[in-house]
Scaffold this active site. Structure first.
Site, PDB file in Angstrom:
ATOM      1  N   ARG A 177     -18.777   8.310  -5.403  1.00 33.03           N
ATOM      2  CA  ARG A 177     -18.541   9.496  -4.817  1.00 33.03           C
ATOM      3  C   ARG A 177     -17.393  10.563  -5.551  1.00 33.03           C
ATOM      4  O   ARG A 177     -17.748  11.778  -5.782  1.00 33.03           O
ATOM      5  CB  ARG A 177     -18.328   9.490  -3.217  1.00 33.03           C
TER       6      ARG A 177
ATOM      7  N   ASP B 278       6.233  -6.139  16.110  1.00 37.95           N
ATOM      8  CA  ASP B 278       4.953  -5.925  16.541  1.00 37.95           C
ATOM      9  C   ASP B 278       4.876  -4.344  17.122  1.00 37.95           C
ATOM     10  O   ASP B 278       5.486  -4.203  18.302  1.00 37.95           O
ATOM     11  CB  ASP B 278       4.405  -7.043  17.267  1.00 37.95           C
TER      12      ASP B 278
ATOM     13  N   TYR C 252     -10.762   5.462  14.420  1.00 42.43           N
ATOM     14  CA  TYR C 252      -9.668   5.842  13.626  1.00 42.43           C
ATOM     15  C   TYR C 252      -9.630   7.274  13.500  1.00 42.43           C
ATOM     16  O   TYR C 252      -8.387   7.750  13.545  1.00 42.43           O
ATOM     17  CB  TYR C 252     -10.186   5.116  12.038  1.00 42.43           C
TER      18      TYR C 252
ATOM     19  N   LYS D 122      -5.986   9.596  14.286  1.00 46.74           N
ATOM     20  CA  LYS D 122      -5.276   9.993  13.463  1.00 46.74           C
ATOM     21  C   LYS D 122      -5.148  11.433  13.902  1.00 46.74           C
ATOM     22  O   LYS D 122      -4.150  12.228  13.796  1.00 46.74           O
ATOM     23  CB  LYS D 122      -5.955  10.045  12.010  1.00 46.74           C
TER      24      LYS D 122
ATOM     25  N   GLY E 276       0.724  -1.498   0.125  1.00 42.94           N
ATOM     26  CA  GLY E 276      -0.094   0.018   0.001  1.00 42.94           C
ATOM     27  C   GLY E 276       0.646   1.177   0.046  1.00 42.94           C
ATOM     28  O   GLY E 276       1.874   1.284  -0.724  1.00 42.94           O
ATOM     29  N   ILE E 277       0.591   2.162   0.946  1.00 49.17           N
ATOM     30  CA  ILE E 277       0.997   3.487   0.953  1.00 49.17           C
ATOM     31  C   ILE E 277       2.733   3.378   1.267  1.00 49.17           C
ATOM     32  O   ILE E 277       3.469   3.855   0.634  1.00 49.17           O
ATOM     33  CB  ILE E 277       0.440   4.343   1.894  1.00 49.17           C
TER      34      ILE E 277
ATOM     35  N   ILE F  24      -7.153   6.781  -0.994  1.00 49.69           N
ATOM     36  CA  ILE F  24      -6.015   6.111  -1.732  1.00 49.69           C
ATOM     37  C   ILE F  24      -6.434   4.789  -2.196  1.00 49.69           C
ATOM     38  O   ILE F  24      -6.742   4.054  -1.309  1.00 49.69           O
ATOM     39  CB  ILE F  24      -4.778   6.084  -0.887  1.00 49.69           C
TER      40      ILE F  24
ATOM     41  N   GLY G 263      -0.580   1.359  10.069  1.00 54.18           N
ATOM     42  CA  GLY G 263      -1.803   1.551  10.751  1.00 54.18           C
ATOM     43  C   GLY G 263      -2.866   0.422  10.404  1.00 54.18           C
ATOM     44  O   GLY G 263      -2.895  -0.262   9.467  1.00 54.18           O
TER      45      GLY G 263
END
Length: 251
Positions: free
Chosen positions: A203, A58, A155, A159, A13-14, A188, A87
């Site tokens: 959307r 971990d 979440y 953040k 991913g990111i 993303i 995350g």
């Protein structure tokens, strides 16, 4: 002196987008995640990143944070760029009035508590080991640090707190010449968003994102490069949206 980056969650991913950008610019990459070394995502990432190393860790094991830093630096050398990216999402989306303590604790334990104490271990080592190269710490948060999503309140809370964590580290480390930055990705396209892809396709088509498209991990990687290279050193503490205009206030 070699440029070494430690990226949490860098195997996909990111995080992988960031790792790819830094590796392409000459950094030696260390990836850290809790997955076993033979996990397909890990082996695929290592195959795509020549010279990269993987360190199983971990984030919720706070006591192991200094040991991870020691392992990375023993194998590769002093960390010059730390990217706190790993995350987890809420266990399930739903009414915040029904949120479970287990989901709250999981999200806060990884996204905030685990991220803070690994960053602390890296920062201590950077402060104790002056280096000739510019050094940076980059925290990947989310537009959810500011934009409200009541169906995943835990979440958003994690953040928002991580955003303050970035500012705290920026203030503490500025006298040491260490730049600290916050990146706020928007929508993303990654494995984490696969379950809501159809919703966001619709959307975005309706104009949710002014840029008119999904973001991709390479967009985040491109934003990391100038921060890691010191091109924005005097902007330490900056919050940088990488969201195609999603977070812009519009009428």
């Amino acid at each position: 002196m070699s440029r070494i980056t430690l990226i949490t969650g860098g195997q996909q991913g990111i995080g992988l987008g960031i790792a790819t950008a830094l590796a392409g610019a000459g950094w030696t990459v260390a990836l850290a995640a809790e997955r076993p070394e033979d996990d397909p995502a890990v082996t695929e990432a290592l195959g795509a990143l020549p010279g990269a190393r993987y360190f199983r860790h971990d984030l919720t094991d706070i006591a192991a944070a200094p040991g991870l830093v020691e392992r990375v630096e023993a194998a590769l050398g002093p960390i010059t760029t730390f990217v706190s990216n790993a995350g987890v999402p809420a266990l399930s989306r739903g009414d915040m009035l029904e949120m479970s303590a287990d989901s709250f604790d999981l999200v806060m334990g990884v996204n905030l508590r685990g991220g803070f104490f690994l960053a602390q271990a890296v920062a201590r080592r950077m402060v104790d080991t002056p280096a000739p190269n510019y050094r940076a710490m980059i925290f990947v948060t989310s537009v959810s640090a500011e934009l409200v999503s009541v169906e995943r309140a835990e979440y958003c809370l994690s953040k928002a707190a991580a955003s303050m964590m970035t500012r705290l580290y920026a203030a503490r480390l500025a006298p040491e010449g260490i730049g600290v930055f916050e990146l706020r990705p928007g929508i993303i396209r990654t494995a984490m968003t696969e379950g809501v892809a159809a919703k966001y396709d619709a959307r975005i088509a309706e104009g949710l994102v002014p840029a008119g498209r999904w973001g991709v991990p390479a967009d985040i990687g491109a934003a990391v490069l100038p921060l890691a290279e010191g091109a924005m050193a005097f902007s330490t503490g900056a919050v940088i949206p990488v969201d195609g205009g999603l977070s812009l206030h519009r009428l």
